[in-house]
Design a protein around this motif. Structure first.
Motif, PDB file in Angstrom:
ATOM      1  N   GLU A  28      52.637  37.395  41.291  1.00  0.00           N
ATOM      2  CA  GLU A  28      53.301  38.262  42.266  1.00  0.00           C
ATOM      3  C   GLU A  28      53.025  39.727  41.968  1.00  0.00           C
ATOM      4  OE1 GLU A  28      57.323  35.890  43.505  1.00  0.00           O
ATOM      5  OE2 GLU A  28      57.190  36.546  41.424  1.00  0.00           O
ATOM      6  N   LEU A  29      53.047  40.072  40.692  1.00  0.00           N
ATOM      7  CA  LEU A  29      52.741  41.440  40.294  1.00  0.00           C
ATOM      8  C   LEU A  29      51.303  41.799  40.663  1.00  0.00           C
ATOM      9  CD1 LEU A  29      53.369  44.066  38.649  1.00  0.00           C
ATOM     10  CD2 LEU A  29      52.369  42.869  36.699  1.00  0.00           C
ATOM     11  N   VAL A  30      50.385  40.899  40.373  1.00  0.00           N
ATOM     12  CA  VAL A  30      48.977  41.137  40.691  1.00  0.00           C
ATOM     13  C   VAL A  30      48.803  41.343  42.186  1.00  0.00           C
ATOM     14  CG1 VAL A  30      46.690  40.039  40.755  1.00  0.00           C
ATOM     15  CG2 VAL A  30      48.059  39.950  38.662  1.00  0.00           C
ATOM     16  N   TRP A  63      37.199  49.176  34.526  1.00  0.00           N
ATOM     17  CA  TRP A  63      37.542  49.440  35.919  1.00  0.00           C
ATOM     18  C   TRP A  63      38.127  50.843  35.993  1.00  0.00           C
ATOM     19  CZ3 TRP A  63      38.367  44.929  33.329  1.00  0.00           C
ATOM     20  CH2 TRP A  63      37.774  43.761  33.859  1.00  0.00           C
ATOM     21  N   TYR A  64      37.656  51.626  36.949  1.00  0.00           N
ATOM     22  CA  TYR A  64      38.024  53.034  37.071  1.00  0.00           C
ATOM     23  C   TYR A  64      38.910  53.264  38.294  1.00  0.00           C
ATOM     24  CZ  TYR A  64      34.150  53.742  33.787  1.00  0.00           C
ATOM     25  OH  TYR A  64      33.308  53.697  32.700  1.00  0.00           O
ATOM     26  N   ALA A  65      39.994  54.012  38.093  1.00  0.00           N
ATOM     27  CA  ALA A  65      40.871  54.351  39.210  1.00  0.00           C
ATOM     28  C   ALA A  65      40.291  55.465  40.069  1.00  0.00           C
ATOM     29  CB  ALA A  65      42.250  54.764  38.687  1.00  0.00           C
ATOM     30  N   ASP A  66      39.400  56.261  39.492  1.00  0.00           N
ATOM     31  CA  ASP A  66      38.879  57.454  40.176  1.00  0.00           C
ATOM     32  C   ASP A  66      37.382  57.298  40.431  1.00  0.00           C
ATOM     33  OD1 ASP A  66      37.935  60.114  40.777  1.00  0.00           O
ATOM     34  OD2 ASP A  66      39.754  60.916  39.853  1.00  0.00           O
ATOM     35  N   TYR A  67      36.979  57.516  41.666  1.00  0.00           N
ATOM     36  CA  TYR A  67      35.570  57.389  42.036  1.00  0.00           C
ATOM     37  C   TYR A  67      34.703  58.388  41.280  1.00  0.00           C
ATOM     38  CZ  TYR A  67      31.496  56.695  45.048  1.00  0.00           C
ATOM     39  OH  TYR A  67      30.237  56.417  45.524  1.00  0.00           O
ATOM     40  N   ASN A  68      35.210  59.576  41.025  1.00  0.00           N
ATOM     41  CA  ASN A  68      34.442  60.574  40.272  1.00  0.00           C
ATOM     42  C   ASN A  68      34.104  60.064  38.876  1.00  0.00           C
ATOM     43  OD1 ASN A  68      34.424  62.471  42.360  1.00  0.00           O
ATOM     44  ND2 ASN A  68      36.391  63.340  41.722  1.00  0.00           N
ATOM     45  N   ASP A  69      35.048  59.363  38.261  1.00  0.00           N
ATOM     46  CA  ASP A  69      34.819  58.850  36.908  1.00  0.00           C
ATOM     47  C   ASP A  69      33.772  57.741  36.895  1.00  0.00           C
ATOM     48  OD1 ASP A  69      36.700  60.611  35.873  1.00  0.00           O
ATOM     49  OD2 ASP A  69      38.347  59.178  36.056  1.00  0.00           O
ATOM     50  N   GLY A  94      45.291  45.002  40.668  1.00  0.00           N
ATOM     51  CA  GLY A  94      46.047  43.934  40.031  1.00  0.00           C
ATOM     52  C   GLY A  94      45.153  42.977  39.262  1.00  0.00           C
ATOM     53  N   THR A  95      44.053  42.585  39.889  1.00  0.00           N
ATOM     54  CA  THR A  95      43.104  41.691  39.234  1.00  0.00           C
ATOM     55  C   THR A  95      42.480  42.365  38.025  1.00  0.00           C
ATOM     56  OG1 THR A  95      42.621  40.637  41.363  1.00  0.00           O
ATOM     57  CG2 THR A  95      41.022  40.322  39.585  1.00  0.00           C
ATOM     58  N   ALA A  96      42.122  43.647  38.176  1.00  0.00           N
ATOM     59  CA  ALA A  96      41.527  44.392  37.059  1.00  0.00           C
ATOM     60  C   ALA A  96      42.500  44.505  35.893  1.00  0.00           C
ATOM     61  CB  ALA A  96      41.095  45.773  37.530  1.00  0.00           C
ATOM     62  N   TRP A 103      45.211  38.366  30.844  1.00  0.00           N
ATOM     63  CA  TRP A 103      46.216  37.487  31.460  1.00  0.00           C
ATOM     64  C   TRP A 103      45.504  36.440  32.311  1.00  0.00           C
ATOM     65  CZ3 TRP A 103      49.605  42.053  33.626  1.00  0.00           C
ATOM     66  CH2 TRP A 103      50.223  42.705  32.547  1.00  0.00           C
ATOM     67  N   GLY A 104      44.976  35.426  31.695  1.00  0.00           N
ATOM     68  CA  GLY A 104      44.292  34.388  32.445  1.00  0.00           C
ATOM     69  C   GLY A 104      43.199  33.765  31.602  1.00  0.00           C
ATOM     70  N   THR A 105      42.370  32.979  32.282  1.00  0.00           N
ATOM     71  CA  THR A 105      41.273  32.313  31.598  1.00  0.00           C
ATOM     72  C   THR A 105      39.953  32.769  32.209  1.00  0.00           C
ATOM     73  OG1 THR A 105      41.423  30.441  33.131  1.00  0.00           O
ATOM     74  CG2 THR A 105      42.674  30.288  31.074  1.00  0.00           C
ATOM     75  N   GLY A 106      38.867  32.441  31.532  1.00  0.00           N
ATOM     76  CA  GLY A 106      37.561  32.803  32.054  1.00  0.00           C
ATOM     77  C   GLY A 106      37.297  34.295  32.043  1.00  0.00           C
ATOM     78  N   MET A 107      37.859  34.990  31.048  1.00  0.00           N
ATOM     79  CA  MET A 107      37.675  36.438  30.954  1.00  0.00           C
ATOM     80  C   MET A 107      36.236  36.780  30.563  1.00  0.00           C
ATOM     81  SD  MET A 107      40.605  37.831  31.671  1.00  0.00           S
ATOM     82  CE  MET A 107      40.826  36.482  32.838  1.00  0.00           C
ATOM     83  N   PRO A 108      35.726  37.922  31.031  1.00  0.00           N
ATOM     84  CA  PRO A 108      34.388  38.359  30.598  1.00  0.00           C
ATOM     85  C   PRO A 108      34.369  38.586  29.092  1.00  0.00           C
ATOM     86  CG  PRO A 108      35.174  39.648  32.485  1.00  0.00           C
ATOM     87  CD  PRO A 108      36.335  38.846  31.988  1.00  0.00           C
TER      88      PRO A 108
END
Length: 254
Positions: A28-30, A63-69, A94-96, A103-108
């Motif tokens: 739900e949070l994701v 994963w970056y919140a800012d496009y400039n970054d 949320g997924t990032a 929090w899950g399986t199959g992580m990189p």
């Protein structure tokens, strides 16, 4: 910055026995956070996310919140690997967050992290506080501080907006017909990591809490041929405003 406060982001006031007064489950949070886009560097041929260096030089899946970054990260990868075809891709916050925290399986494989906007971090560096020790031990140490902004005067029983940029909060205030000069000095800064842990551990009605995607991010994606995430966000907004009907499944279950 406005006055700092320990006041909590509030959901709608409802009777204590309400079925909605409960901690959120991780899915739900994701889902709540997935209305906000983030960016990543990807391999154009495989579509896979490409590790980029953190401030210490360690290559991390980020994963970056800012496009400039992410543009800076892309330039670094292109310089180091000139033969590789790379580009900027999008993901959902949320997924990032879930992936970066494991929090899950199959992580990189390899180190993972989530990077807040460096522009925002520089603007609020004097107000940043360290995470509480227990939370610091539980959360990914590679992820940066992640400021959020909220104001009690913008909350209502039906919606409590949370912003990733102070400028977007100010815009919301002005859109409501009020001047920037009339804004009270009650701006509260929160850390995303603190808030998400609270949402998953504290019984409250979290339905009214809404994460407002940075306008700069929406603008970037909107310019990229109406990315599916933008269409999804617009569709969700139209449903909430009554401009479009809800999905058939939701109608059938209503």
């Amino acid at each position: 910055m406005g006055k700092k406060s320990r006041k909590q982001p509030a959901g709608a006031p409802v009777p204590a026995e309400s079925e909605f007064v409960r901690p959120l489950a991780m899915p739900e949070l994701v889902e709540k956070l997935n209305t906000v886009p983030v960016f990543k560097v990807v391999d154009e041929e495989t579509g896979e996310i490409v590790p980029t260096p953190d401030k210490g030089g360690t290559a991390c899946i980020c994963w970056y919140a800012d496009y400039n970054d992410v543009q800076v990260a892309l330039a670094i990868v292109k310089h180091r690997e000139p033969e590789r075809k790379v580009a900027i891709g999008t993901a959902k916050l949320g997924t990032a967050l879930a992936m970066s925290e494991g929090w899950g399986t199959g992580m990189p494989e390899g180190p993972l992290r989530l990077q807040a906007s460096n522009t925002v971090l520089r603007a609020v560096k004097e107000d940043l506080e360290p995470l509480p020790e227990k939370l610091r031990e539980a959360m990914n140490p590679r992820t940066s501080a992640f400021p959020l902004f909220l104001m009690e005067e913008l909350q209502s029983p039906s919606i409590s907006p949370v912003f990733f940029r102070r400028e977007d909060l100010v815009t919301c205030w002005k859109t409501s017909g009020r001047s920037e000069e009339s804004m009270p000095n009650t701006l509260v800064m929160y850390d995303l990591r603190v808030l998400v842990v609270k949402m998953m551990s504290t019984a409250a009605d979290w339905r009214s809490l809404m994460f407002v995607a940075p306008q700069t991010s929406i603008d970037v994606i909107d310019q990229s041929s109406q990315h599916p995430l933008v269409r999804e966000l617009e569709h969700q907004a139209a449903i909430s405003q009554g401009d479009e009907p809800p999905p058939l499944e939701a109608t059938a279950n209503a």
